[in-house]
Enzyme design. Structure first.
Site, PDB file in Angstrom:
ATOM      1  N   SER A 143       0.819  -1.208   0.000  1.00  0.00           N
ATOM      2  CA  SER A 143       0.000   0.000   0.000  1.00  0.00           C
ATOM      3  C   SER A 143       0.856   1.262   0.000  1.00  0.00           C
ATOM      4  CB  SER A 143      -0.926  -0.003   1.218  1.00  0.00           C
ATOM      5  OG  SER A 143      -1.667   1.198   1.290  1.00  0.00           O
TER       6      SER A 143
ATOM      7  N   SER B 225       4.103  -8.914  -4.717  1.00  0.00           N
ATOM      8  CA  SER B 225       4.176  -7.569  -5.291  1.00  0.00           C
ATOM      9  C   SER B 225       5.134  -7.477  -6.471  1.00  0.00           C
ATOM     10  CB  SER B 225       4.645  -6.569  -4.220  1.00  0.00           C
ATOM     11  OG  SER B 225       3.848  -6.639  -3.066  1.00  0.00           O
TER      12      SER B 225
ATOM     13  N   GLN C  10      10.897  -6.601  10.034  1.00  0.00           N
ATOM     14  CA  GLN C  10      12.040  -5.723   9.835  1.00  0.00           C
ATOM     15  C   GLN C  10      13.303  -6.213  10.534  1.00  0.00           C
ATOM     16  OE1 GLN C  10      10.907  -1.654  10.699  1.00  0.00           O
ATOM     17  NE2 GLN C  10       9.181  -1.712   9.261  1.00  0.00           N
TER      18      GLN C  10
ATOM     19  N   HIS D 112       7.056   4.321  10.088  1.00  0.00           N
ATOM     20  CA  HIS D 112       6.478   4.073  11.407  1.00  0.00           C
ATOM     21  C   HIS D 112       7.639   3.814  12.345  1.00  0.00           C
ATOM     22  CE1 HIS D 112       3.865   2.891  14.589  1.00  0.00           C
ATOM     23  NE2 HIS D 112       3.958   1.585  14.428  1.00  0.00           N
TER      24      HIS D 112
ATOM     25  N   ASP E 180       0.331   6.444  17.673  1.00  0.00           N
ATOM     26  CA  ASP E 180      -0.224   5.644  16.579  1.00  0.00           C
ATOM     27  C   ASP E 180      -0.821   4.347  17.107  1.00  0.00           C
ATOM     28  OD1 ASP E 180      -0.266   5.242  13.479  1.00  0.00           O
ATOM     29  OD2 ASP E 180       0.564   3.377  14.245  1.00  0.00           O
TER      30      ASP E 180
ATOM     31  N   GLU F  28      -4.879   3.336  17.217  1.00  0.00           N
ATOM     32  CA  GLU F  28      -5.354   2.113  16.562  1.00  0.00           C
ATOM     33  C   GLU F  28      -6.109   1.222  17.543  1.00  0.00           C
ATOM     34  OE1 GLU F  28      -1.626   1.638  13.371  1.00  0.00           O
ATOM     35  OE2 GLU F  28      -1.718   0.433  15.200  1.00  0.00           O
TER      36      GLU F  28
END
Length: 359
Positions: free
Chosen positions: A26, A52, A85, A107, A190, A194
């Site tokens: 996205s 992707s 990550q 982020h 954040d 959420e």
């Protein structure tokens, strides 16, 4: 509060820089395409077998594995899931980053909670658009831009902020405004938003209201309309003009019910629970729980996904939405058993297309 605009961002700070975008979901597709349209040479890094890959190649990008793509890059933007990550950095990405490169995140999770420790010789910053990728791309093409957050974690070159702002300009965000924050503040607010409102709070509130009405004998279809379907109308008003516009636009009866019943539902007990959620975010215990969930195979996470997907509100909603061609409903949401961590697949499900919409 510090907000930066086009006039504050000098493209020369990244003149001649080679940009690598890790991930093409996205956010990844929007960053790659916007930066390329802004004149930067862009390469995409994807893991072998990524869903992707075909799309990135079709969009004209050179695609390599993440470590190869990052090697010799002047700017590397990490746009793969938080829980993937650390493994990527430990499998060769850390060594591939050249001294003086600008390492970017959208982020702050991995840096704030220490699951990723970047090389000392890199600038480390955040450019975080406050919208899903398709909107970041659309706002760029419309020349209005999408707001973003900016933070600097490590300034090895003395020019980290300047370079990150140039990236934000290439993304189009300085047209709308870039708000400066910190990795800590962005991550904690954040996650809190959420969990207590945007995802967890709203989902639990809608589901509980639906169950309350159906248990009292009301038709599930009416419960769906009143507790879920109409939510968009209210949120759109808030989005455009805050709580004041929403209260101005609804009936006086609804407004009065807002004042007298809202505090009954969200009472001091709920506020105390919110403070507990925030405390677990601040002390890292939520992050530790999520990291452990991924290390142990995600069985608890996937079981909850399956259970919620099987709730009656989903069956009722799917049946009703199939009759609402005007909202272009997504009817091909992947089943829980086919869930994937690849962000491109989630983006495809979240962004309706001609193939997903009811004719």
């Amino acid at each position: 509060m510090q907000i930066y605009y086009d006039k504050d961002a000098d493209p020369a700070a990244l003149a001649g820089s080679r940009v690598t975008i890790l991930g093409y979901g996205s956010q990844g597709h929007a960053h790659a395409q916007n930066l390329r349209d802004s004149g930067y040479p862009v390469r995409v890094g994807l893991r072998p077998g990524s869903a992707s890959r075909a799309q990135a190649l079709a969009d004209g990008f050179e695609v390599d594995d993440p470590v190869t793509a990052a090697r010799d890059a002047d700017v590397v933007m990490v746009l793969i899931p938080d829980h993937d990550q650390a493994a990527l950095f430990s499998s060769g990405l850390t060594e591939a980053l050249k001294p003086g490169c600008l390492l970017l995140f959208a982020h702050g999770f991995s840096i704030h909670y220490g699951t990723v420790v970047p090389p000392r010789g890199c600038d480390v910053a955040m450019v975080a658009p406050k919208a899903p990728g398709h909107m970041v791309r659309a706002c760029f093409r419309d020349r209005v831009g999408c707001p973003a957050l900016l933070a600097v974690h490590q300034d090895a070159t003395g020019r980290a902020r300047e370079r990150a702002l140039a990236y934000a300009r290439g993304l189009g965000s300085t047209m709308a405004g870039v708000l400066e924050t910190t990795f800590k503040e962005e991550t904690e607010t954040d996650l809190f938003g959420e969990q207590t409102v945007l995802c967890g709070g709203v989902s639990a509130l809608v589901t509980a209201a639906f169950e309350t009405l159906t248990e009292a004998g009301y038709q599930p279809e009416l419960a769906y309309f009143e507790c879920l379907h109409e939510l968009k109308l209210i949120v759109d008003l808030m989005y455009q003009g805050g709580l004041s516009l929403m209260r101005y636009s609804v009936s006086d009866t609804a407004e009065y019910g807002d004042y007298v019943s809202g505090p009954v539902i969200v009472d001091e007990h709920v506020r105390e629970q919110m403070r507990g959620v925030l405390a677990r975010i601040q002390d890292g215990s939520f992050a530790e729980r999520w990291i452990d969930e991924n290390r142990s195979g995600r069985s608890g996470f996937l079981a909850q996904r399956q259970a919620h997907a099987n709730h009656p509100i989903e069956e009722v909603g799917q049946r009703l939405r199939a009759q609402m061609s005007w909202i272009r409903p997504v009817v091909a949401v992947p089943p829980p058993g086919a869930a994937t961590t690849d962000p491109a697949s989630k983006a495809a499900a979240a962004e309706p297309s001609a193939e997903l919409a009811v004719p």
